[in-house]
Design an enzyme around this catalytic site. Structure first.
Site, PDB file in Angstrom:
ATOM      1  N   GLY A   1      -0.246  -2.236   0.774  1.00 22.35           N
ATOM      2  CA  GLY A   1      -1.255  -3.276   0.889  1.00 22.35           C
ATOM      3  C   GLY A   1      -2.193  -3.091   2.056  1.00 22.35           C
ATOM      4  O   GLY A   1      -3.139  -3.846   2.230  1.00 22.35           O
ATOM      5  N   CYS A   2      -1.958  -2.074   2.888  1.00 19.32           N
ATOM      6  CA  CYS A   2      -2.846  -1.793   4.009  1.00 19.32           C
ATOM      7  C   CYS A   2      -3.969  -0.877   3.523  1.00 19.32           C
ATOM      8  O   CYS A   2      -3.727   0.056   2.792  1.00 19.32           O
ATOM      9  CB  CYS A   2      -2.100  -1.068   5.114  1.00 19.32           C
ATOM     10  SG  CYS A   2      -1.724  -2.101   6.504  1.00 19.32           S
ATOM     11  N   VAL A   3      -5.213  -1.185   3.950  1.00 21.25           N
ATOM     12  CA  VAL A   3      -6.296  -0.285   3.563  1.00 21.25           C
ATOM     13  C   VAL A   3      -6.921   0.377   4.778  1.00 21.25           C
ATOM     14  O   VAL A   3      -6.639   0.013   5.896  1.00 21.25           O
ATOM     15  CB  VAL A   3      -7.377  -1.012   2.733  1.00 21.25           C
ATOM     16  CG1 VAL A   3      -6.909  -1.125   1.282  1.00 21.25           C
ATOM     17  CG2 VAL A   3      -7.688  -2.360   3.305  1.00 21.25           C
TER      18      VAL A   3
END
Lengths: 135, 110, 100
Positions: free
Chosen positions: B108-110
């Site tokens: 979920g980290c971009v």
């Protein structure tokens, strides 16, 4: 800010045979950051995703079943499993891995996340949702 | 991408995350931190070790919100807040600490 | 002939089609999601249980383990084999038919 919407993620495929279950689980974890009202439903062969005792060492695949146990940390606390789907597959609730969440407002008491529901109940729940994804 | 340390080559992805987490050791963490001009203190290690345990148990790197809450529960409220964690890991607690811990980038980290 | 089935009988008709066409004396090996066909006590159990008198049915052990299904949950008469057993079955039969 937009208002909270009711999201349901439906899982209906068995684990490992396709990439859908793992991808679907990741979408739920990512989506959890948006603080919506999220629940998951396991129907058809999707109930096999929650089968206890998965061990992928010999087959060389990644065992992602422990990740379902993190759902509580991501505030996904309602996991519906359809009773008819279990019965058709010769499974009972005891075959499923226990999934829990900790209630911060109740001194971190551990509470079960899995609810066994009938097809009729699930059909009603489905009707209540604003957004439904299925994997 | 890759780097060399004590005669061993470590493969990484394009953002510097270790390709094979089983290759991880403390020296790798220290090396990665030094590259970011960061000196790993006991407080850093507390978070790194916590992340490795979390990954071991759940097979994912937790999102920052989940990390903060879990740290608070395990190590106390004075550590389970973003201010404390961002002071330790200014590039983002989940992202930066996961890298030193040899884990993939949090889901979920971009 | 060796028949392999890799789809769940709850999702696909592969196993049913295979059972309809396999001659007595054939071998059937259930692999990947096909191993769900080996489960006892399901709505599809009868179809395979009937066939085991004339056909030898096998299930791939590593795929059972991955999905958390112990041997005692399988239809009696189904034999569990490893990857080596898969190879032996393929060698012992003149042809291999994969029901994908």
């Amino acid at each position: 800010m937009s208002e909270t919407k009711k999201f349901m993620y439906i899982n209906r495929r068995p684990p490992y045979g396709t990439v859908y279950p793992l991808e679907g689980l990741e979408v739920v974890l990512i989506g959890a950051a948006f603080e919506q009202d999220v629940c998951m439903a396991f129907i058809s062969d999707g109930v096999f995703q929650l089968k206890q005792g998965q061990d992928t060492i010999e087959s060389g695949m990644k065992n992602f079943s422990p990740t379902y146990r993190a759902l509580g940390d991501y505030e996904v606390t309602r996991i519906y499993v359809e009773r008819e789907s279990l019965e058709e597959r010769g499974l009972t609730e005891a075959d499923l891995m226990p999934l829990t969440w900790e209630d911060e407002d109740d001194d971190w008491a551990e509470k079960p996340s899995i609810q066994i529901v009938s097809r009729t109940q699930l059909s009603d729940l489905l009707e209540e949702q604003d957004v439904v994804f299925n994997f | 991408m890759a780097f060399e340390l004590s005669g061993k080559t470590y493969e990484t992805d394009e953002e510097g995350y270790l390709a094979d987490l089983s290759e991880w050791n403390r020296e790798v963490a220290d090396y990665m931190a030094t590259e970011d001009d960061c000196d790993l203190s006991d407080n850093h290690w507390e978070v790194i070790n916590f992340l490795r345990e979390y990954y071991e148990e759940y097979q994912i790197a937790p999102a920052v919100r989940v990390l903060t809450k879990a740290i608070g529960k395990k190590l106390g409220k004075d550590k389970g807040n973003s201010k404390y964690l961002y002071e330790l890991f200014p590039y983002g607690p989940a992202k930066q600490a996961c890298k030193y811990a040899g884990l993939p980038k949090p889901t979920g980290c971009v | 002939m060796l028949h392999t089935v890799n789809k769940s009988p709850f999702e696909s008709a592969s196993l049913k089609v295979c059972l309809g066409l396999a001659k007595p004396g054939s071998d059937i090996l259930l692999i990947e999601d096909g191993i769900y066909g080996a489960l006892a006590g399901t709505i599809h159990t009868a179809m395979l249980a009937e066939a085991t008198s004339a056909i030898s049915v096998y299930a791939l052990g590593p795929d059972l383990k991955a999905r958390g299904l112990p041997e005692d949950r399988l239809i009696p008469g189904i034999k569990v084999v490893g990857y080596d057993g898969f190879v032996e079955l393929a060698c012992a039969n003149d042809k291999v038919q994969s029901w994908l």
